[in-house]
Structures are given as structure tokens and as C-alpha cells.
Write an enzyme that holds these catalytic residues in place. Structure first.
Site, PDB file in Angstrom:
ATOM      1  N   ASP A  78       0.728  -1.416  -0.057  1.00 34.30           N
ATOM      2  CA  ASP A  78       0.057   0.023   0.158  1.00 34.30           C
ATOM      3  C   ASP A  78       0.768   1.234   0.108  1.00 34.30           C
ATOM      4  OD1 ASP A  78      -2.217  -1.649   0.037  1.00 34.30           O
ATOM      5  OD2 ASP A  78      -3.128  -0.795   1.733  1.00 34.30           O
ATOM      6  N   ASP A 120      -1.235  -5.278   5.293  1.00 33.68           N
ATOM      7  CA  ASP A 120      -2.403  -4.736   4.991  1.00 33.68           C
ATOM      8  C   ASP A 120      -3.389  -5.924   4.441  1.00 33.68           C
ATOM      9  OD1 ASP A 120      -0.749  -2.913   5.495  1.00 33.68           O
ATOM     10  OD2 ASP A 120      -1.861  -1.358   4.091  1.00 33.68           O
ATOM     11  N   GLU A 449      -6.645   4.438  -0.090  1.00 39.75           N
ATOM     12  CA  GLU A 449      -6.474   4.788   1.167  1.00 39.75           C
ATOM     13  C   GLU A 449      -5.753   6.263   0.800  1.00 39.75           C
ATOM     14  OE1 GLU A 449      -3.136   2.634   3.032  1.00 39.75           O
ATOM     15  OE2 GLU A 449      -4.721   1.160   3.672  1.00 39.75           O
ATOM     16  N   SER A 475      -5.157   5.165   5.656  1.00 40.62           N
ATOM     17  CA  SER A 475      -3.934   4.017   5.889  1.00 40.62           C
ATOM     18  C   SER A 475      -4.119   4.177   7.463  1.00 40.62           C
ATOM     19  CB  SER A 475      -2.569   4.685   5.547  1.00 40.62           C
ATOM     20  OG  SER A 475      -1.464   4.219   6.236  1.00 40.62           O
TER      21      SER A 475
END
Length: 560
Positions: A78, A120, A449, A475
Site C-alpha cells: 500500500d 495490509d 487509502e 491508511s
């Protein structure tokens, strides 16, 4: 054994022939077949060493009397996908990973499984898959990253690197300082060192009862070939434990219950975990066939206090949590206050009532007692109102006191990219409520995010002066007045789609309220004139995801 389906009987001679080609011998066909579900991906620092982890686990399974078979899932980093179109594929990857686990286990009739995720979407994806197949399973992650140090000896992490971009853009730090942070924020392999989404989910695996103590907090090590011996011992223990579970036929459905989810949420709000955990826990519960909704999460948050402020909410990092007693210390403090269901079992085949009596914090500066909690309620809250009739999520542990209730003027962006440009370009001012919309599960698609825009706001010196509201998500590294998962989303015709620049927006976290201060008749006129924003989508997978994705308040799961 389930695996007898592919290895026993005269009619399975062809199957055994193929298995012999992989290296199996005669005596292996009487042993349990154990899937080693890894997610080794060289571009992800949390996963770059997982090939070694899988080999450690595999060797220990064989030594303990099982037959291991390694397979890998995909993974999206991410942090690397952040701030550009690559993030559109992040949340959808969770569904692909769940499908991968289901496919491999069901096609090959494994008796048990060790899941080795770390970051994640990989952790919840594997959890969702494990709930579907319901075979004895142990989760053991790759372990967290050590916090970095800048040249002045200050502890830093990935969020500092994102914030430094805005600080450099504003002329607050030099190019040399930016480079110093870049080179030192992520010093080892492992999941990023704060209580971000990856570490939050790995800690929640302990509370759900599916991982051994230390899973969320024992450091990974320096890097491939230099792994932490304490972590290696944990991987070996997980390998041995899965064979015990196979003998006991102790599957996830016999461990994970509504009460177990309550315990996980209690841990989450006590440690100030990522808001993404709300999205993932809802999705995992649905895969397990357990009724769970965001209102239940808020109910727990109202009664469970915040005991820890780990980065990005404070200066401590995951390694500090480990030295303070780890996740079991937090659970022990909650249990002593009557805030956990102690009847829930774990993969140790013991109840929390048997495990937790002696577990307490070893450092009250890192993990506080209930009597000395940061706040009487937890680190997450669900807000509702005309702007989010189905709810939205805020990490209260990351909100400064002066922003717990706020009214400001909306400045609206229809994508994360436009918002980032606007923030770095100086369009966002003190007193604004930044609205980023058409970033929900369907509208993005993929629910990006928002670490980049929140970091840019912080870097511009506006962290205590600006709120951000989105139908996207944040996030785990996000802090500040950041309200996400607004449901219904803009693409579904939610009220967030009707907001205009200059509208007044008000929220009050203590009252759990969020309102667009526009008269009802004016909103009705806007609703009648509204036309959805249609984004061009590249890639057939995103098109399929958009067609099947549900709202954030149901976990953004896919529905056929």
C-alpha cells in the site's frame, strides 16, 4: 483425513503418481497434508523474507510428522501503491487472496494450514479464505519492522517520510533532511513499525484466537538471511501447533464467534488500531457466517478505554509494545476490568480465562492500566447523521482535543489525486473540511487509502486546523481529524455526492454525529439534479470488482 480424498485407494494411483513427482515417499501418504500459505513478494518489505519463513515452517511441519506444501498468494504494498492509480487495486486484492486460499485448499484437500501473511490486505484476505474452508489453521505473520532513526536519533517510520514530502514542499525542511528520512524510515524487513493496518491486523489475529502470543509484536529481523531468532522460534511453534489442531480437529469455526469478534474489537479500540480494521473485521465476520455490524463496534468502543497510543497516535512503536508485554498484556488489562469474554478459546485449546490472569503491562508508559487510561472510551468511533446515514469511521486516538468537535467550510475534490494537488498547491486553508469523494468501493473503484493527503495536511501545518471526510478509507498511518468510510458513498447517491464548496459541515465525536448543514429542501433539489461521476476504468478485474462491491458499512465485500 481430508487428504485421503486424493491419496488413498486404488483409484487414486494417478493422484499419488503426481504427488510422488513432487518428492513424496511411501510413508508420506499416511501423514496429514499441511498447506503453507505464504505471500512472498519481493517488492514488499513486509514480505521480502517470507520465502525463508515458509521454508522454516515447512521444515518444522515435516519434522513434526506432517507433509508440507508451500503455495503463495499475491500482495500489494500500500505504501508503494499510495498516491497514484495503483492504489485502486489494493482493496480488491483482498478478495483475490481470499479466493486463492479457498481455491488451493478445496482443490487439494489439505488437512490443515499455516497462513504466513504480514501486510495490509493480505492478512484479512487470508482470514477470509480461512473462514471459508474451515480447516485447522494457524496464523503466523512475518513480523513487524524495527522503527527507524534519523540523524538526530529520533524514532521515525514511513509516515514521517510522507509528512516530510509536504514539509519539503512548504520549505520547512531541506532536501538533505528529506533524504535522511527517506533512507532511515524503513530500516529492516517487516510490516511498517507503527500501529498501522498491517500490525493492527496481525495483533487482532491474537485476539481472535487464531495466532500465538507475539504474532503481532515480535520483530521480523534485519532482513533476509538475518531473521530474529525469537521470531524464528514463533514460526516453528506455529508449525508444530497446526499438527496439534489437526489431531484435535480444532477449526476456525470452533474458535471464532461473535464473542471472539467482540474481543478483537475491544483490543482494537484499546490499542488505537487502524480504521481499516473495521472494514476487514466486518468482511471476515461475513465469511464466517457471523452477524456483525458497525453499530456493535461503536457499542464496544464506548465502554472500552484507550490504553495505548502507538505511532501514528504517539511516539511509541510496535517493538515498544512487545517489550511492555505484547498484545497479551493489553488483553490482560482488559480482562482484569471485565471487558473481555473469557470463555472464548484460542488455537492453544485454552480459554482466555485460563491464559490471561497473569498477563499485565510491564511498562505503563507504553501500555496503561484501565485505571490510568488515555480516555474512558476507545480509539475508534462510528459517526452517523445526514452526511453518513449508514455510518462512517474515525480513529479518535489520533484526533487532537480541539478537533474532537468541529464545524468548517467544505472544499470538495472528486478524487484523491485532485485533493493531493490542491493541498500541495495551497488551496486548503485552516478551517476547511476537505471532502474527497467518489473514492468508495464502487466509486473509486477500490476505496483508495488517503495517507498522502492526510500527511500533506500535517506537513503543511494544518493537522489541528483542518478535517478530512471521505467515502474512501485511510491508511493505518493516518492521524488527525480524518473521517472515512462514509456510507452511502457518492457513487451510490449518498449525501456526500451533494456537497458543494462553501457548505458548512459539522461533526461531534463525543455525540457520534456528523451533519451537512444544508436545508433539506436544498438537498432535495440537489439530489434531483445529481448525476453520478463516471470514471474510466482500466482493467477487467476492477470492472468486475466495481460491479459486485458493496458498501463500506458491510465491509466492502463482493456480492454476486
Amino acid at each position: 483425513m481430508r487428504s485421503d480424498t486424493i491419496k488413498q485407494g486404488f483409484d487414486r494411483a494417478p493422484h499419488r503418481s503426481l504427488l510422488r513427482a513432487t518428492g513424496l515417499k511411501d510413508d508420506d501418504f499416511a501423514k496429514p497434508f499441511i498447506a503453507v500459505c505464504s505471500s512472498h513478494v519481493e517488492i514488499i518489505p513486509g514480505h521480502v523474507h517470507l520465502d525463508e519463513v515458509a521454508e522454516v515452517v515447512s521444515a518444522e511441519i515435516r519434522a513434526a510428522g506432517g507433509v508440507p506444501f508451500i503455495f503463495n498468494t499475491i500482495g500489494v504494498d500500500d505504501g508503494i501503491a499510495m498516491g497514484h492509480k495503483g492504489m485502486l487495486w489494493s482493496l480488491p486484492s483482498r478478495e483475490l487472496i481470499a479466493d486463492c486460499v479457498e481455491t488451493m485448499v478445496m482443490a487439494h484437500c489439505f488437512d490443515g494450514m499455516v497462513c504466513i501473511p504480514n501486510c495490509d490486505k493480505i492478512v484479512p484476505g487470508m482470514l477470509m479464505g480461512a473462514m471459508r474452508v474451515d480447516i485447522p489453521t494457524v496464523f503466523v505473520s512475518g513480523g513487524p519492522m524495527k522503527a527507524g532513526k534519523d540523524k538526530d536519533g529520533k524514532a521515525i517510520d514511513l509516515v514521517h517520510a510522507f509528512t516530510a514530502v509536504a514539509e519539503h514542499n512548504a520549505g520547512k525542511i531541506s532536501a538533505e533532511k528529506l533524504t535522511d528520512i527517506e533512507k532511515n524510515a524503513c530500516p529492516t524487513c517487516g510490516s511498517c513499525s507503527g500501529m498501522f493496518t498491517a500490525n493492527s491486523m496481525n495483533c487482532l489475529c491474537e485476539a481472535l484466537g487464531l495466532a500465538l502470543p507475539g504474532n503481532g509484536t515480535i520483530l521480523a529481523g534485519e532482513g533476509p538471511g538475518k531473521l530474529n531468532p525469537e521470531r524464528v522460534d514463533l514460526w516453528k511453534q506455529a508449525a508444530r501447533q497446526v499438527l496439534t489442531l489437526v489431531k484435535q480437529d480444532l477449526t476456525p469455526s470452533k474458535i471464532v464467534s461473535q464473542a471472539a469478534f467482540d474481543n478483537a474489537v475491544a483490543l482494537d479500540v484499546a490499542m488505537g488500531g487502524s480504521t481499516n480494521t473495521v472494514l476487514h473485521l466486518l468482511a471476515i465476520a461475513r465469511e464466517a457466517g457471523i452477524e456483525y455490524d458497525i453499530r456493535r463496534i461503536d457499542m464496544i468502543s464506548k465502554k472500552v478505554p484507550c490504553l495505548a497510543k502507538i505511532a501514528p497516535n504517539g511516539d511509541h512503536h510496535i517493538e515498544d509494545v512487545h517489550f511492555a508485554g505484547g498484545i497479551y498484556a493489553i488483553l490482560g488489562e482488559l480482562a482484569a476490568a471485565g471487558l473481555l469474554d473469557l470463555s472464548c478459546r484460542t488455537i492453544l485449546n485454552q480459554t482466555w480465562g485460563e491464559i490471561l490472569p497473569s498477563e499485565r503491562t510491564k511498562d505503563a508508559k507504553v501500555i496503561r492500566t484501565v485505571a490510568n487510561a488515555y480516555t474512558k472510551d476507545g480509539g475508534l468511533a462510528i459517526l452517523t447523521g445526514n452526511l453518513a446515514s449508514n455510518g462512517c469511521v474515525v480513529k479518535t486516538a489520533g484526533v487532537v482535543p480541539e478537533m474532537l468537535a468541529f464545524t468548517g467550510e467544505a472544499i470538495v475534490f472528486d478524487s484523491q489525486e485532485d485533493a493531493c494537488a490542491g493541498i500541495l498547491g495551497g488551496k486548503v486553508k485552516a478551517g476547511h473540511v476537505v471532502v474527497i469523494r467518489y473514492e468508495g468501493p464502487k466509486g473509486g473503484p477500490g476505496m483508495q487509502e488517503m495517507l498522502a493527503p492526510t500527511s500533506y495536511i500535517k506537513g503543511a501545518g494544518l493537522g489541528g486546523k483542518v478535517a478530512l471526510i471521505t467515502d474512501g478509507r485511510f491508511s493505518g498511518g493516518t492521524s488527525g481529524a480524518s473521517i472515512g468510510h462514509v456510507s452511502p458513498e457518492a457513487a451510490a447517491g449518498g449525501v456526500i455526492a451533494l456537497v458543494k464548496d462553501g457548505d458548512r459541515i459539522s461533526y461531534d465525536i463525543a455525540k457520534r454525529s456528523i451533519e451537512l448543514l444544508v436545508p433539506a429542501d436544498e438537498l432535495a433539489r440537489r439530489q434531483a439534479a445529481w448525476k453520478p461521476l463516471i470514471k474510466a476504468i482500466k482493467g477487467s478485474w476492477l470492472k468486475r470488482y466495481q460491479a459486485m462491491a458493496t458498501s463500506a458499512d458491510t465491509g466492502a465485500i463482493l456480492r454476486v
